[in-house]
Design a protein around this motif. Structure first.
Motif, PDB file in Angstrom:
ATOM      1  N   TRP A   1     -11.564  11.097 -13.365  1.00 15.13           N
ATOM      2  CA  TRP A   1     -12.584  10.516 -12.498  1.00 15.13           C
ATOM      3  C   TRP A   1     -13.495  11.609 -11.957  1.00 15.13           C
ATOM      4  CZ3 TRP A   1     -11.848   5.206 -11.764  1.00 15.13           C
ATOM      5  CH2 TRP A   1     -10.572   4.713 -12.099  1.00 15.13           C
ATOM      6  N   THR A   2     -14.755  11.232 -11.645  1.00 17.15           N
ATOM      7  CA  THR A   2     -15.633  12.199 -10.973  1.00 17.15           C
ATOM      8  C   THR A   2     -15.172  12.351  -9.528  1.00 17.15           C
ATOM      9  OG1 THR A   2     -17.147  10.411 -10.357  1.00 17.15           O
ATOM     10  CG2 THR A   2     -17.667  11.654 -12.356  1.00 17.15           C
ATOM     11  N   ALA A   3     -15.138  13.557  -9.059  1.00 20.55           N
ATOM     12  CA  ALA A   3     -14.753  13.836  -7.671  1.00 20.55           C
ATOM     13  C   ALA A   3     -16.005  14.235  -6.909  1.00 20.55           C
ATOM     14  CB  ALA A   3     -13.741  14.987  -7.645  1.00 20.55           C
ATOM     15  N   PRO A   4     -15.993  14.112  -5.577  1.00 22.71           N
ATOM     16  CA  PRO A   4     -17.194  14.478  -4.823  1.00 22.71           C
ATOM     17  C   PRO A   4     -17.615  15.914  -5.115  1.00 22.71           C
ATOM     18  CG  PRO A   4     -15.530  13.564  -3.360  1.00 22.71           C
ATOM     19  CD  PRO A   4     -14.899  13.672  -4.708  1.00 22.71           C
ATOM     20  N   ARG A   5     -18.905  16.102  -5.234  1.00 26.60           N
ATOM     21  CA  ARG A   5     -19.436  17.438  -5.488  1.00 26.60           C
ATOM     22  C   ARG A   5     -19.684  18.073  -4.120  1.00 26.60           C
ATOM     23  NH1 ARG A   5     -24.458  19.325  -6.461  1.00 26.60           N
ATOM     24  NH2 ARG A   5     -24.601  21.080  -7.885  1.00 26.60           N
ATOM     25  N   VAL A   6     -19.010  19.169  -3.831  1.00 20.64           N
ATOM     26  CA  VAL A   6     -19.015  19.698  -2.469  1.00 20.64           C
ATOM     27  C   VAL A   6     -19.681  21.045  -2.367  1.00 20.64           C
ATOM     28  CG1 VAL A   6     -17.551  20.093  -0.484  1.00 20.64           C
ATOM     29  CG2 VAL A   6     -16.675  18.780  -2.406  1.00 20.64           C
ATOM     30  N   LEU A   7     -20.608  21.148  -1.429  1.00 17.29           N
ATOM     31  CA  LEU A   7     -21.183  22.451  -1.105  1.00 17.29           C
ATOM     32  C   LEU A   7     -20.701  22.753   0.311  1.00 17.29           C
ATOM     33  CD1 LEU A   7     -24.805  23.438  -2.039  1.00 17.29           C
ATOM     34  CD2 LEU A   7     -23.386  24.669  -0.439  1.00 17.29           C
ATOM     35  N   SER A   8     -19.662  23.558   0.430  1.00 22.68           N
ATOM     36  CA  SER A   8     -19.049  23.809   1.744  1.00 22.68           C
ATOM     37  C   SER A   8     -20.028  24.484   2.685  1.00 22.68           C
ATOM     38  CB  SER A   8     -17.845  24.738   1.599  1.00 22.68           C
ATOM     39  OG  SER A   8     -16.913  24.232   0.687  1.00 22.68           O
TER      40      SER A   8
ATOM     41  N   SER B   1       0.825  -1.207   0.000  1.00 21.74           N
ATOM     42  CA  SER B   1       0.000   0.000   0.000  1.00 21.74           C
ATOM     43  C   SER B   1       0.857   1.253   0.000  1.00 21.74           C
ATOM     44  CB  SER B   1      -0.898   0.027   1.242  1.00 21.74           C
ATOM     45  OG  SER B   1      -1.757  -1.055   1.265  1.00 21.74           O
ATOM     46  N   SER B   2       2.094   1.147  -0.494  1.00 20.02           N
ATOM     47  CA  SER B   2       2.945   2.338  -0.583  1.00 20.02           C
ATOM     48  C   SER B   2       2.199   3.450  -1.295  1.00 20.02           C
ATOM     49  CB  SER B   2       4.215   2.032  -1.397  1.00 20.02           C
ATOM     50  OG  SER B   2       4.973   1.049  -0.757  1.00 20.02           O
ATOM     51  N   LEU B   3       2.308   4.644  -0.743  1.00 22.53           N
ATOM     52  CA  LEU B   3       1.653   5.798  -1.361  1.00 22.53           C
ATOM     53  C   LEU B   3       2.501   6.320  -2.499  1.00 22.53           C
ATOM     54  CD1 LEU B   3      -0.972   7.291  -0.412  1.00 22.53           C
ATOM     55  CD2 LEU B   3      -0.012   5.778   1.299  1.00 22.53           C
ATOM     56  N   ARG B   4       1.817   6.837  -3.519  1.00 21.63           N
ATOM     57  CA  ARG B   4       2.519   7.470  -4.634  1.00 21.63           C
ATOM     58  C   ARG B   4       2.221   8.957  -4.702  1.00 21.63           C
ATOM     59  NH1 ARG B   4       6.657   4.743  -6.976  1.00 21.63           N
ATOM     60  NH2 ARG B   4       6.238   2.554  -6.471  1.00 21.63           N
ATOM     61  N   SER B   5       0.990   9.321  -4.351  1.00 27.06           N
ATOM     62  CA  SER B   5       0.597  10.713  -4.543  1.00 27.06           C
ATOM     63  C   SER B   5      -0.568  11.078  -3.622  1.00 27.06           C
ATOM     64  CB  SER B   5       0.172  10.894  -6.005  1.00 27.06           C
ATOM     65  OG  SER B   5      -0.066  12.238  -6.304  1.00 27.06           O
ATOM     66  N   VAL B   6      -0.568  12.324  -3.156  1.00 32.01           N
ATOM     67  CA  VAL B   6      -1.698  12.832  -2.369  1.00 32.01           C
ATOM     68  C   VAL B   6      -1.975  14.260  -2.823  1.00 32.01           C
ATOM     69  CG1 VAL B   6      -0.234  13.701  -0.462  1.00 32.01           C
ATOM     70  CG2 VAL B   6      -2.632  13.167  -0.044  1.00 32.01           C
ATOM     71  N   CYS B   7      -3.260  14.632  -2.877  1.00 31.40           N
ATOM     72  CA  CYS B   7      -3.566  16.015  -3.221  1.00 31.40           C
ATOM     73  C   CYS B   7      -4.872  16.448  -2.577  1.00 31.40           C
ATOM     74  CB  CYS B   7      -3.627  16.218  -4.737  1.00 31.40           C
ATOM     75  SG  CYS B   7      -4.763  15.138  -5.581  1.00 31.40           S
ATOM     76  N   PHE B   8      -4.960  17.741  -2.280  1.00 29.86           N
ATOM     77  CA  PHE B   8      -6.151  18.353  -1.695  1.00 29.86           C
ATOM     78  C   PHE B   8      -7.150  18.689  -2.793  1.00 29.86           C
ATOM     79  CE2 PHE B   8      -6.533  19.450   2.718  1.00 29.86           C
ATOM     80  CZ  PHE B   8      -5.259  19.353   3.250  1.00 29.86           C
ATOM     81  N   SER B   9      -8.436  18.632  -2.446  1.00 35.65           N
ATOM     82  CA  SER B   9      -9.463  19.130  -3.360  1.00 35.65           C
ATOM     83  C   SER B   9      -9.471  20.664  -3.276  1.00 35.65           C
ATOM     84  CB  SER B   9     -10.837  18.575  -2.972  1.00 35.65           C
ATOM     85  OG  SER B   9     -11.154  18.945  -1.652  1.00 35.65           O
ATOM     86  N   PRO B  10      -9.997  21.349  -4.295  1.00 33.84           N
ATOM     87  CA  PRO B  10      -9.885  22.812  -4.337  1.00 33.84           C
ATOM     88  C   PRO B  10     -10.590  23.551  -3.195  1.00 33.84           C
ATOM     89  CG  PRO B  10     -10.690  21.972  -6.444  1.00 33.84           C
ATOM     90  CD  PRO B  10     -10.603  20.803  -5.526  1.00 33.84           C
ATOM     91  N   GLU B  11     -11.655  22.975  -2.611  1.00 33.02           N
ATOM     92  CA  GLU B  11     -12.315  23.710  -1.523  1.00 33.02           C
ATOM     93  C   GLU B  11     -11.726  23.301  -0.172  1.00 33.02           C
ATOM     94  OE1 GLU B  11     -13.805  21.022  -2.936  1.00 33.02           O
ATOM     95  OE2 GLU B  11     -13.392  20.066  -1.023  1.00 33.02           O
ATOM     96  N   GLY B  12     -10.808  22.335  -0.188  1.00 33.26           N
ATOM     97  CA  GLY B  12     -10.072  22.004   1.027  1.00 33.26           C
ATOM     98  C   GLY B  12     -10.728  21.017   1.970  1.00 33.26           C
ATOM     99  N   LEU B  13     -11.707  20.247   1.509  1.00 32.69           N
ATOM    100  CA  LEU B  13     -12.377  19.320   2.414  1.00 32.69           C
ATOM    101  C   LEU B  13     -12.089  17.846   2.116  1.00 32.69           C
ATOM    102  CD1 LEU B  13     -15.817  21.131   2.674  1.00 32.69           C
ATOM    103  CD2 LEU B  13     -14.151  20.841   4.513  1.00 32.69           C
ATOM    104  N   TYR B  14     -11.472  17.545   0.976  1.00 32.28           N
ATOM    105  CA  TYR B  14     -11.195  16.163   0.604  1.00 32.28           C
ATOM    106  C   TYR B  14      -9.748  15.990   0.170  1.00 32.28           C
ATOM    107  CZ  TYR B  14     -16.246  15.491   0.501  1.00 32.28           C
ATOM    108  OH  TYR B  14     -17.565  15.413   0.840  1.00 32.28           O
ATOM    109  N   LEU B  15      -9.289  14.730   0.247  1.00 30.06           N
ATOM    110  CA  LEU B  15      -7.985  14.361  -0.281  1.00 30.06           C
ATOM    111  C   LEU B  15      -8.173  13.211  -1.247  1.00 30.06           C
ATOM    112  CD1 LEU B  15      -5.862  14.089   2.994  1.00 30.06           C
ATOM    113  CD2 LEU B  15      -5.745  15.914   1.309  1.00 30.06           C
ATOM    114  N   ALA B  16      -7.318  13.160  -2.271  1.00 28.67           N
ATOM    115  CA  ALA B  16      -7.275  11.979  -3.139  1.00 28.67           C
ATOM    116  C   ALA B  16      -5.888  11.373  -2.965  1.00 28.67           C
ATOM    117  CB  ALA B  16      -7.496  12.375  -4.596  1.00 28.67           C
ATOM    118  N   THR B  17      -5.835  10.031  -2.882  1.00 29.48           N
ATOM    119  CA  THR B  17      -4.525   9.381  -2.780  1.00 29.48           C
ATOM    120  C   THR B  17      -4.438   8.251  -3.792  1.00 29.48           C
ATOM    121  OG1 THR B  17      -5.257   7.789  -1.101  1.00 29.48           O
ATOM    122  CG2 THR B  17      -4.312   9.854  -0.307  1.00 29.48           C
TER     123      THR B  17
END
Lengths: 402, 115
Positions: A358-365, A292-308
């Motif tokens: 990929w579709t990312a979560p649709r966020v209403l902060s 399960s070695s990680l390769r990449s992590v990034c924040f979503s633009p509104e700052g509530l989610y991460l993708a790994t």
């Protein structure tokens, strides 16, 4: 969370006209321009593809009803005339777009300095195998500058978000370097201190901090004002390969081969949480935990989610406040990921030179989070702690609670 | 403030019901009820059992919110509109900007109103 990420489209590289055994086919990096109008992808065999965004209609079925990888959703390298192919001559490891559109002060500056190559346009920096960095003009595909200095692979690149055209590069030669594109790409600083390959670099959105992470398991935070080391963050048990700041600069996430993502407060150096990447279906024996070695992590633009992206063949979506992922999508040989700047889409790159969207979560902060983001964009953790507000509010503002 | 200079994509219904938000210094805000219900607190005040006098009239008195939070109430109403408009649509959600100078007090109000 409503649903798993759906595969919207997949792009594959066209057959290379000359197969070179020395070049490789991996997509080490993917990137969107900050205004969301271009996508860049190092598709292997020394080629970088620049495509305008959004993708042409034919590649995305209406209403996001994409099934996985049907032949309708692929393109084999031909496409819109605006696409650009950059032949970099050697393996491309790192990519970064400059901020665009540039602020008005920048345009004024460019008018008064006509002798400098006009970098007041959208540019793409590419980090190459032998340590060179090539700077390309996106609109035309022309090579503008060649930056020399690094002695080994330039693995990652980052422009200051302010538009000042300062570029930071991270290299296997264990250094980071600061380049000023206003001065013909002059190297203005070398940052030494790492003991092994530097895998990644990221500049905080408020331009005050630079994060770098390396093979010796440490994460360094540097000041972007004085280019000196602020602190070292210890905690990972293996090479740290990816890092990203939250949009308000209040949080830093780092990903490691040790299967963890750690979330830090970059102002105090405190570890806020660890996200463990364990197998969804545990293996019969313990031998597979390491994959399960990680390769990449990034924040979503509104700052509530991460993708790994991890070696266990999964793209995971995490909500900041939870300890387990909220969604998974299967992807083989993933190497990198990034969110579309306006949300809604995640791009990933793989070892065989493909990219997927990929579709990312649709966020209403919530309004609470929107206010927190606005405040933390200019307040450090210490400034928050000094405010005359209730303790619970401080905990919320410093992301100790959600 | 006349309330709704900016609208979010034409999502107002034709037979809207309004509520009045009354601040501690007497200033009044008239907001579409559907949007005011974004706030869990207002919703409770309007439909809860008897503790709050507002149950009968469509009025909510905010005795705790002082007058200098006025501009933040406007931002609140804009947020209510934004949330209702985008919650039930499938279009891309634009960013909702919060001016830094009101962010702290708006946060206090958002915390109180649970939104």
């Amino acid at each position: 969370m409503e649903s798993e990420p759906l595969l919207l489209a997949e792009l594959k590289p066209g057959r290379p006209h000359q197969f070179d055994w020395k070049s490789s086919c991996e997509t080490w990096s993917v990137a969107f321009s900050p205004d969301g109008s271009w996508f860049a992808w190092s598709q292997g065999h020394c080629i970088v593809k620049l495509i305008p965004w959004p993708l042409e209609e034919q590649f995305i079925p209406k209403g996001f009803e994409a099934k996985s990888r049907s032949s309708k959703n692929e393109t084999k390298g031909r496409g819109s005339p605006k696409e650009k192919t950059l032949d970099c001559g050697q393996i491309v490891w790192g990519l970064a777009f400059s901020p665009w559109p540039s602020p008005p002060s920048r345009k004024l500056w460019a008018r008064h300095h006509p002798q400098v190559p006009d970098v007041s346009c959208l540019v793409l920096a590419t980090g190459l195998n032998d340590g060179q960095i090539k700077i390309w003009e996106v609109q035309t595909g022309l090579l503008l500058l060649n930056l020399s200095g690094h002695q080994d692979v330039v693995r990652d690149l980052s422009f200051t978000p302010s538009g000042s055209l300062i570029l930071v590069s991270a290299s296997r030669d264990k250094t980071l370097r600061i380049w000023d594109l206003n001065k013909h790409g002059k190297q203005i600083q070398v940052l030494s201190g790492h003991l092994q390959w530097v895998y990644c670099c990221s500049i905080s959105p408020d331009c005050s901090m630079l994060c770098s992470a390396a093979g010796e398991k440490s994460v360094f935070l540097w000041s972007m004002r004085s280019y000196t080391l602020i602190r070292k963050l210890e905690g990972h048990q293996s090479s740290v390969v990816s890092c990203d700041f939250s949009p308000d600069s209040a949080l830093l996430v780092t990903a490691s081969y040790d299967t963890n993502v750690i979330m830090w407060d970059p102002y105090t150096g405190e570890r806020l949480r660890s996200l463990h990447h364990t197998q969804v279906d545990p293996a019969m024996d313990d031998s597979d935990v390491h994959i399960s070695s990680l390769r990449s992590v990034c924040f979503s633009p509104e700052g509530l989610y991460l993708a790994t992206v991890a070696d266990d063949r999964l793209l995971r979506i995490w909500a900041l406040e939870l300890k387990t992922p909220i969604a998974f999508a299967p992807m083989t040989n993933g190497l990198c990921c990034t969110f579309f700047p306006h949300g809604g889409v995640i791009a990933t790159g793989t070892r065989d030179g493909h990219v997927q969207f990929w579709t990312a979560p649709r966020v209403l902060s919530s309004l609470k989070h929107l206010c927190r983001k606005a405040l933390r964009s200019f307040l450090t953790t210490y400034q928050v702690l000094a405010l005359p507000i209730p303790k619970k509010m401080k905990e919320f503002l410093t992301y100790r609670t959600f | 403030m006349d309330g709704e200079k900016k609208t979010y994509g034409g999502c107002e219904g034709p037979d809207a019901v309004y509520v009045k938000l009354i601040l501690s210094d007497g200033h009044e805000f008239i907001v579409k009820k559907e949007r005011a219900l974004t706030s869990g607190t207002i919703k409770a005040m309007l439909s809860g059992p008897g503790q709050f006098a507002e149950k009968e009239a469509d009025e909510v008195h905010f005795r705790e919110i002082p007058s200098h939070v006025l501009s933040k109430v406007y931002a609140l109403c804009m947020y209510f509109m934004y949330k209702v408009c985008y919650t039930n649509s499938s279009t891309e959600i634009p960013e909702f900007p919060v001016a830094p100078e009101i962010a702290l007090e708006l946060l206090m109000a958002a915390n109180f109103l649970d939104c």
